[in-house]
Design a protein around this motif. Structure first.
Motif, PDB file in Angstrom:
ATOM      1  N   VAL A 156       0.530  -1.523  -0.084  1.00 13.71           N
ATOM      2  CA  VAL A 156      -0.502   0.129  -0.029  1.00 13.71           C
ATOM      3  C   VAL A 156       1.334   0.965   0.093  1.00 13.71           C
ATOM      4  O   VAL A 156       0.489   1.656  -0.736  1.00 13.71           O
ATOM      5  CB  VAL A 156      -0.687   0.379   1.196  1.00 13.71           C
ATOM      6  CG1 VAL A 156      -1.557   1.280   1.008  1.00 13.71           C
ATOM      7  CG2 VAL A 156      -1.862  -0.954   0.832  1.00 13.71           C
ATOM      8  N   LEU A 157       1.780   1.154   0.937  1.00 16.50           N
ATOM      9  CA  LEU A 157       2.667   2.850   1.171  1.00 16.50           C
ATOM     10  C   LEU A 157       3.426   2.910   0.004  1.00 16.50           C
ATOM     11  O   LEU A 157       4.177   3.712  -0.678  1.00 16.50           O
ATOM     12  CB  LEU A 157       3.717   2.715   2.526  1.00 16.50           C
ATOM     13  CG  LEU A 157       2.192   2.673   3.487  1.00 16.50           C
ATOM     14  CD1 LEU A 157       2.944   2.705   5.041  1.00 16.50           C
ATOM     15  CD2 LEU A 157       1.420   3.956   3.023  1.00 16.50           C
ATOM     16  N   GLU A 158       3.616   1.743  -0.697  1.00 12.07           N
ATOM     17  CA  GLU A 158       4.906   1.857  -1.766  1.00 12.07           C
ATOM     18  C   GLU A 158       4.365   2.532  -3.023  1.00 12.07           C
ATOM     19  O   GLU A 158       4.762   3.187  -3.642  1.00 12.07           O
ATOM     20  CB  GLU A 158       6.043   0.574  -2.085  1.00 12.07           C
ATOM     21  CG  GLU A 158       7.094   0.007  -1.071  1.00 12.07           C
ATOM     22  CD  GLU A 158       7.418  -1.180  -1.619  1.00 12.07           C
ATOM     23  OE1 GLU A 158       8.842  -1.466  -0.853  1.00 12.07           O
ATOM     24  OE2 GLU A 158       6.541  -2.382  -2.445  1.00 12.07           O
ATOM     25  N   GLY A 159       2.627   1.461  -3.151  1.00 13.77           N
ATOM     26  CA  GLY A 159       2.139   2.370  -3.881  1.00 13.77           C
ATOM     27  C   GLY A 159       1.941   4.116  -4.314  1.00 13.77           C
ATOM     28  O   GLY A 159       1.882   4.277  -4.945  1.00 13.77           O
ATOM     29  N   ILE A 160       1.762   4.435  -3.173  1.00 13.23           N
ATOM     30  CA  ILE A 160       1.791   6.050  -2.606  1.00 13.23           C
ATOM     31  C   ILE A 160       3.024   6.337  -3.109  1.00 13.23           C
ATOM     32  O   ILE A 160       2.269   7.363  -2.962  1.00 13.23           O
ATOM     33  CB  ILE A 160       0.519   6.013  -0.717  1.00 13.23           C
ATOM     34  CG1 ILE A 160      -0.512   5.822  -0.938  1.00 13.23           C
ATOM     35  CG2 ILE A 160       1.361   7.763  -0.773  1.00 13.23           C
ATOM     36  CD1 ILE A 160      -0.941   5.094   0.385  1.00 13.23           C
ATOM     37  N   ALA A 161       4.291   5.715  -2.368  1.00 16.70           N
ATOM     38  CA  ALA A 161       5.280   6.642  -2.956  1.00 16.70           C
ATOM     39  C   ALA A 161       5.599   6.690  -4.193  1.00 16.70           C
ATOM     40  O   ALA A 161       5.894   8.065  -4.656  1.00 16.70           O
ATOM     41  CB  ALA A 161       6.481   5.574  -2.129  1.00 16.70           C
ATOM     42  N   ALA A 162       5.170   5.658  -5.148  1.00 12.67           N
ATOM     43  CA  ALA A 162       5.578   5.910  -6.613  1.00 12.67           C
ATOM     44  C   ALA A 162       4.386   6.909  -7.117  1.00 12.67           C
ATOM     45  O   ALA A 162       4.416   7.564  -8.315  1.00 12.67           O
ATOM     46  CB  ALA A 162       4.988   4.454  -6.561  1.00 12.67           C
ATOM     47  N   GLU A 163       3.344   6.334  -6.962  1.00  8.91           N
ATOM     48  CA  GLU A 163       1.722   7.284  -7.725  1.00  8.91           C
ATOM     49  C   GLU A 163       1.544   8.316  -6.906  1.00  8.91           C
ATOM     50  O   GLU A 163       0.949   8.901  -7.029  1.00  8.91           O
ATOM     51  CB  GLU A 163       0.684   6.598  -7.735  1.00  8.91           C
ATOM     52  CG  GLU A 163       1.680   4.750  -8.352  1.00  8.91           C
ATOM     53  CD  GLU A 163       0.389   3.978  -8.874  1.00  8.91           C
ATOM     54  OE1 GLU A 163      -0.763   4.210  -8.506  1.00  8.91           O
ATOM     55  OE2 GLU A 163       0.844   2.818  -8.754  1.00  8.91           O
ATOM     56  N   GLY A 164       1.614   8.434  -5.727  1.00  6.87           N
ATOM     57  CA  GLY A 164       1.038   9.623  -4.881  1.00  6.87           C
ATOM     58  C   GLY A 164      -0.484   9.379  -4.919  1.00  6.87           C
ATOM     59  O   GLY A 164      -1.550   8.061  -4.530  1.00  6.87           O
ATOM     60  N   LYS A 165      -1.168  11.070  -5.064  1.00  7.09           N
ATOM     61  CA  LYS A 165      -2.561  10.609  -4.588  1.00  7.09           C
ATOM     62  C   LYS A 165      -3.404   9.196  -6.097  1.00  7.09           C
ATOM     63  O   LYS A 165      -4.721   8.973  -5.796  1.00  7.09           O
ATOM     64  CB  LYS A 165      -3.715  11.750  -4.748  1.00  7.09           C
ATOM     65  CG  LYS A 165      -4.903  11.894  -4.285  1.00  7.09           C
ATOM     66  CD  LYS A 165      -5.642  13.197  -4.198  1.00  7.09           C
ATOM     67  CE  LYS A 165      -6.980  12.606  -3.782  1.00  7.09           C
ATOM     68  NZ  LYS A 165      -7.559  13.910  -3.140  1.00  7.09           N
ATOM     69  N   GLU A 166      -2.477   9.833  -7.092  1.00  6.91           N
ATOM     70  CA  GLU A 166      -3.015   8.122  -7.938  1.00  6.91           C
ATOM     71  C   GLU A 166      -3.060   7.621  -7.987  1.00  6.91           C
ATOM     72  O   GLU A 166      -3.964   6.613  -8.527  1.00  6.91           O
ATOM     73  CB  GLU A 166      -2.207   8.352  -9.912  1.00  6.91           C
ATOM     74  CG  GLU A 166      -1.890  10.072 -10.263  1.00  6.91           C
ATOM     75  CD  GLU A 166      -2.894   9.958 -11.092  1.00  6.91           C
ATOM     76  OE1 GLU A 166      -3.503   9.709 -11.550  1.00  6.91           O
ATOM     77  OE2 GLU A 166      -4.285  11.679 -10.861  1.00  6.91           O
ATOM     78  N   TRP A 167      -3.068   6.815  -7.059  1.00  6.03           N
ATOM     79  CA  TRP A 167      -2.546   5.789  -6.620  1.00  6.03           C
ATOM     80  C   TRP A 167      -4.043   5.217  -6.053  1.00  6.03           C
ATOM     81  O   TRP A 167      -4.649   4.424  -6.649  1.00  6.03           O
ATOM     82  CB  TRP A 167      -1.294   5.326  -5.173  1.00  6.03           C
ATOM     83  CG  TRP A 167      -2.413   3.967  -4.714  1.00  6.03           C
ATOM     84  CD1 TRP A 167      -1.325   2.650  -5.216  1.00  6.03           C
ATOM     85  CD2 TRP A 167      -2.589   2.967  -3.894  1.00  6.03           C
ATOM     86  NE1 TRP A 167      -1.722   1.994  -4.226  1.00  6.03           N
ATOM     87  CE2 TRP A 167      -2.128   1.570  -3.603  1.00  6.03           C
ATOM     88  CE3 TRP A 167      -3.218   3.749  -2.922  1.00  6.03           C
ATOM     89  CZ2 TRP A 167      -3.052   1.131  -2.469  1.00  6.03           C
ATOM     90  CZ3 TRP A 167      -4.370   2.950  -1.851  1.00  6.03           C
ATOM     91  CH2 TRP A 167      -3.521   1.942  -2.086  1.00  6.03           C
TER      92      TRP A 167
END
Length: 191
Positions: A156-167
C-alpha cells in the motif's frame, strides 16, 4: 494469541476511525504493522511466528484526503492499549518507504516524509538461537514477517510513494475491474 491480536487490531482501527470521524466508506484502504514493543516477553509454537507480550501497532488509514496513522502500545500483560502518537499526512508528503535488513536478520520499516521526518519501527528481530531441528529458518522468518503485516503495508505505502494520490484512482479502477470479472464469472456459471 493471533486471534486476540487480530481482535485487538480491529478494535483499535475502529477507535482510530471514530477518533478521526471516518466512516468505513471513507477509508479507501488500510494496513497495519504489528511489531514487538521495546520491552516484551516472547514465545512461539513449532513452525509458527514469534508472538510478544507487548506490541507496537501502526495502523494506516488511507482516505481521499491522505493518510491517518496511529502509533499504539498494546500490552497483553497489563491489558492496556495506549495511543502514543497520531500522524496525518497527504499522499504527496510520502518521500520514501523502505525496509532495512535481510530476511533472517532484524528488519526495520521506515517511512520518510518530504519534510524529512521518519517513521521507523523494528518489525522483526535477529534471533541468535537456532530453530528446532525440523524447522526451516527461512520459512520461520517469512512466517514472522507475514504475521507482522509488513508485506501488505509495504504494498500500500510503496504504491502511494510511487504514484501519490493517483494510487487511489488506480486502486479503485483495479477493484472495479476485479468486481466486473467476478460478476462476469458468476453470470457464466449461472447461464
Amino acid at each position: 494469541m493471533a486471534a486476540w491480536l487480530e481482535c485487538d487490531r480491529k478494535i483499535l482501527v475502529d477507535e482510530a476511525m471514530r477518533h478521526y470521524r471516518l466512516r468505513p466508506s471513507q477509508v479507501i484502504a488500510h494496513a497495519s504493522i504489528e511489531a514487538p514493543a521495546d520491552s516484551y516477553k516472547r514465545a512461539r509454537f513449532r513452525g509458527g511466528p514469534w508472538r510478544y507480550s507487548r506490541y507496537r501497532l501502526l495502523p494506516f488509514l488511507l482516505t481521499d484526503d491522505g493518510v491517518r496513522q496511529v502509533d499504539i502500545d498494546l500490552d497483553f500483560e497489563k491489558c492496556s492499549a495506549n495511543r502514543t502518537q497520531r500522524l496525518n499526512y497527504r499522499f504527496d508528503a510520502v518521500a520514501a518507504v523502505r525496509v532495512h535488513g535481510a530476511a533472517k536478520q532484524q528488519q526495520t520499516f521506515e517511512l520518510t516524509l518530504v519534510n524529512g521526518e521518519p517513521v521507523s519501527v523494528r518489525v522483526t528481530e535477529s534471533h541468535t538461537e537456532d530453530p528446532r531441528q525440523d524447522e526451516d529458518p527461512e520459512m520461520l522468518s517469512q512466517v514472522t514477517l507475514d504475521a507482522s503485516g509488513l508485506p501488505r503495508t509495504l504494498n500500500v505505502l510503496e504504491g502511494i510513494a510511487a504514484e501519490g494520490k493517483e494510487w487511489i484512482r488506480h486502486q479503485r479502477r483495479r477493484a472495479d475491474e476485479r468486481l466486473a470479472d467476478l460478476t462476469a464469472t458468476v453470470r457464466n456459471l449461472i447461464d
